[in-house]
Scaffold this motif. Structure first.
Motif, PDB file in Angstrom:
ATOM      1  N   GLU A 193      17.224  -6.985 -24.564  1.00 19.86           N
ATOM      2  CA  GLU A 193      16.928  -7.092 -23.340  1.00 19.86           C
ATOM      3  C   GLU A 193      16.539  -8.191 -22.898  1.00 19.86           C
ATOM      4  O   GLU A 193      17.448  -9.040 -22.014  1.00 19.86           O
ATOM      5  N   ASP A 194      15.943  -8.507 -23.845  1.00 20.60           N
ATOM      6  CA  ASP A 194      15.311 -10.320 -23.701  1.00 20.60           C
ATOM      7  C   ASP A 194      16.932 -11.359 -24.049  1.00 20.60           C
ATOM      8  O   ASP A 194      17.009 -12.050 -23.031  1.00 20.60           O
ATOM      9  N   ARG A 233       6.256 -14.461 -20.257  1.00 18.35           N
ATOM     10  CA  ARG A 233       7.453 -13.459 -20.678  1.00 18.35           C
ATOM     11  C   ARG A 233       6.706 -12.505 -19.954  1.00 18.35           C
ATOM     12  O   ARG A 233       5.818 -11.558 -19.512  1.00 18.35           O
ATOM     13  N   TYR A 266      15.183  -3.786 -27.074  1.00 12.33           N
ATOM     14  CA  TYR A 266      14.310  -5.430 -27.084  1.00 12.33           C
ATOM     15  C   TYR A 266      15.041  -6.490 -27.344  1.00 12.33           C
ATOM     16  O   TYR A 266      14.859  -7.477 -26.591  1.00 12.33           O
ATOM     17  N   GLU A 267      15.694  -6.693 -28.557  1.00 15.17           N
ATOM     18  CA  GLU A 267      16.349  -8.005 -28.073  1.00 15.17           C
ATOM     19  C   GLU A 267      17.860  -8.196 -27.486  1.00 15.17           C
ATOM     20  O   GLU A 267      17.868  -9.201 -27.100  1.00 15.17           O
ATOM     21  N   ARG A 287       8.026  -9.171 -21.290  1.00 19.68           N
ATOM     22  CA  ARG A 287       8.347  -8.169 -22.156  1.00 19.68           C
ATOM     23  C   ARG A 287       7.628  -8.191 -23.582  1.00 19.68           C
ATOM     24  O   ARG A 287       8.002  -9.878 -23.630  1.00 19.68           O
ATOM     25  N   VAL A 288       7.309  -7.655 -24.230  1.00 22.93           N
ATOM     26  CA  VAL A 288       6.755  -8.183 -25.887  1.00 22.93           C
ATOM     27  C   VAL A 288       6.849  -6.878 -27.326  1.00 22.93           C
ATOM     28  O   VAL A 288       7.894  -6.221 -26.649  1.00 22.93           O
ATOM     29  N   HIS A 289       7.295  -7.897 -28.139  1.00 25.77           N
ATOM     30  CA  HIS A 289       8.278  -6.758 -29.181  1.00 25.77           C
ATOM     31  C   HIS A 289       7.214  -5.289 -28.757  1.00 25.77           C
ATOM     32  O   HIS A 289       6.375  -4.977 -28.975  1.00 25.77           O
ATOM     33  N   PRO A 290       8.242  -4.807 -29.770  1.00 27.84           N
ATOM     34  CA  PRO A 290       8.078  -3.389 -29.929  1.00 27.84           C
ATOM     35  C   PRO A 290       7.203  -2.436 -30.821  1.00 27.84           C
ATOM     36  O   PRO A 290       6.541  -2.057 -30.956  1.00 27.84           O
ATOM     37  N   ASP A 334      18.254 -10.646 -20.421  1.00 24.24           N
ATOM     38  CA  ASP A 334      17.562 -10.445 -19.471  1.00 24.24           C
ATOM     39  C   ASP A 334      17.472  -9.276 -18.542  1.00 24.24           C
ATOM     40  O   ASP A 334      17.508  -9.268 -17.476  1.00 24.24           O
ATOM     41  N   ILE A 335      17.561  -7.808 -19.539  1.00 23.53           N
ATOM     42  CA  ILE A 335      17.403  -6.856 -18.095  1.00 23.53           C
ATOM     43  C   ILE A 335      16.277  -5.497 -18.809  1.00 23.53           C
ATOM     44  O   ILE A 335      15.998  -6.258 -20.098  1.00 23.53           O
ATOM     45  N   GLU A 336      16.758  -5.044 -18.203  1.00 22.00           N
ATOM     46  CA  GLU A 336      15.481  -3.734 -18.300  1.00 22.00           C
ATOM     47  C   GLU A 336      16.283  -2.211 -18.459  1.00 22.00           C
ATOM     48  O   GLU A 336      17.015  -1.791 -17.852  1.00 22.00           O
ATOM     49  N   ILE A 392      13.958   0.539 -30.813  1.00 17.88           N
ATOM     50  CA  ILE A 392      13.317   0.038 -29.732  1.00 17.88           C
ATOM     51  C   ILE A 392      13.358  -0.845 -30.387  1.00 17.88           C
ATOM     52  O   ILE A 392      13.735  -2.010 -29.012  1.00 17.88           O
TER      53      ILE A 392
END
Lengths: 80, 404
Positions: free
Chosen positions: A45-46, B125, A42-43, B127-130, A49-51, A38
């Motif tokens: 996605e960042d 922002r 997350y990285e 989203r946040v870090h998981p 810039d997508i989900e 995860i």
């Protein structure tokens, strides 16, 4: 392009080099547990810039799965 | 008959020193770690604190370990490691796998939380870090101590603000007395120098803008500190069987709650905790030589604590040495009472009472011997360590010298 970024993010996460990563490698064999996975998503996605939906997360086994899913999501994003 | 409980290992990290020997040397030299804070937003009115300046986590942890370690967890693991080594115990052994770890914290992983909220609220922002939850949760430090040291018995966190680590110590002792465990690692940790917390403390108007002068005529409030302290508690028979060094007996504990004002200390509540600690330890009041005071340096605490000592100790109050080491290590909140208990243990062990630094003369209603300025050599048979938290949660720990 996507492959290079995925390799880079994975390598950074496991303190390795991108050249040491291949598409066929199982995430588990790379020492990537669910928290690691995860964090990598997350990285990515960042970065793009997508989900990435939770369903995608559940289907990831090897490095190639991340590359393919990411390419698909980026194609969807590009086509609006 | 209840099992005896002894303290067999000590660990600490705070602004005064990164190991127990360094901490003790600074305490007994009367040094204060309170200094101007650096790297703080100009918007924050609190300008001084007892921070761990220059602390670099990568000197203690590998790059693969740090993503899960909030600053408050880092301090906890560092102090826990030292305490375990000091006790002559090793990680991942049958002893640690059966041991308990009870870790107090007043704040939890605020650094992690606040960095996250900054991104969401100020940087827009989405989203946040998981790892935000497992890194920032209040029990993260307890989990990290468990993981890093291989402690597999009962492990959890206790939160009672400034008495958190005193309550953790008491919980560990109760587990040993009940026979649930033979060894318990207990203590507390906090890292409160974050923007949001500093603004919140600023709003309470209890923090000094220059330094902490407990019991002094010109005292101007408390000063925040940070760090962790851990103690290894052990049943008497377990300590004897393995030939462990015993610093002091954890002889008694007294707890009470004011059920009153949320921040104003209550003489009745404090007196009750003191009386219960003496009773639990089977100590006459006149057997106590030293009290490590809660001694925050606020107007309200210092008068109430002094009055409670008079009420409980009567004429003997004038013979007591009462010092506040918060004048040196600051108020480290959830770590405070463990840091102070380490100081009290060593005062007994070394026969040396740490002073109250920055003392400028007794404030109104403050008429005890606060051991001003200079440490005092004095044999100590029994001592108390006081903790009185916001919310009216009081905890007093009684120690007895091992040869008493």
């Amino acid at each position: 392009m996507v492959e290079a970024v995925v390799f880079e993010v994975i390598a950074s996460h496991i303190k390795s080099q991108p050249e040491a990563i291949t598409r066929e490698m199982p995430l588990e064999a790379l020492g990537i547990d669910s928290l690691g996975a995860i964090t990598i998503l997350y990285e990515l996605e960042d970065r793009y810039d997508i989900e990435i939906p939770n369903e995608v997360f559940d289907s990831l086994n090897v490095v190639n799965d991340i590359v393919v899913q990411l390419e698909q999501l980026l194609a969807n994003k590009a086509s609006g | 008959m209840r099992r005896q409980v002894f303290i067999t290992g000590l660990g600490s990290i705070c602004g005064l020193g990164r190991t127990v020997p360094d901490y003790w040397a600074a305490l007994t030299a009367g040094h204060s770690a309170i200094k101007p804070l650096t790297g703080i937003d100009p918007d924050v009115k609190i300008r001084v604190g007892a921070a761990l300046t220059g602390f670099q986590a990568d000197q203690y942890f590998g790059a693969n370990e740090l993503p899960l370690l909030d600053r408050f967890s880092q301090f906890a693991v560092i102090a826990a490691r030292e305490a375990l080594v000091d006790a002559g115990l090793e990680n991942n052994t049958p002893v640690t796998s059966e041991a308990a770890a009870i870790i107090g914290t007043g704040c939890g992983g605020k650094q992690t939380d606040e960095e996250t909220y900054l991104q969401l609220y100020k940087q827009s922002r989405s989203r946040v870090h998981p790892l935000t939850i497992p890194k920032g949760m209040p029990s993260a430090a307890a989990s990290m101590v468990s993981q890093h040291l291989g402690i597999k018995g009962p492990v959890f966190s206790i939160a009672s603000a400034c008495a958190s680590s005193a309550h953790a110590v008491i919980q560990g002792r109760m587990m040993i007395q009940s026979g649930l465990v033979d060894v318990a690692l207990v203590g507390g940790t906090d890292a409160p120098f974050t923007y949001g917390l500093l603004k919140a403390w600023e709003a309470l108007r209890v923090v000094s803008n220059d330094t902490c002068r407990p019991f002094s005529i010109d005292r101007s409030g408390m000063v925040l500190g940070e760090g962790a302290a851990m103690l290894v508690l052990e049943s008497g028979e377990h300590a004897r069987q393995r030939g462990a060094r015993t610093y002091a007996e954890l002889a008694g504990c007294g707890m009470s709650s004011d059920a009153g004002h949320i921040t104003r200390p209550d003489v009745d509540g404090i007196s009750t905790a003191l009386t219960r600690a003496l009773g639990d330890a089977g100590l006459n009041a006149d057997a106590v030589q030293y009290i490590n005071a809660h001694g925050t340096g606020t107007m309200a605490n210092d008068v109430a604590e002094t009055e409670a000592v008079h009420r409980v100790f009567g004429a003997h109050a004038q013979s007591l040495m009462v010092s506040s080491t918060k004048s040196m290590h600051g108020h480290a909140l959830g770590a405070a009472s463990a840091l102070e208990l380490v100081a009290t243990v060593l005062a007994i062990d070394k026969g040396l009472v740490p002073p109250t630094a920055n003392f400028t003369g007794p404030g109104e209603g403050c008429d005890l011997d606060y051991v001003p300025g200079t440490a005092r050599e004095h044999g100590i048979e029994a001592a108390l360590s006081n903790a009185f938290a916001f919310g009216g949660l009081n905890a007093v720990i009684a120690l007895r010298a091992c040869d008493s």
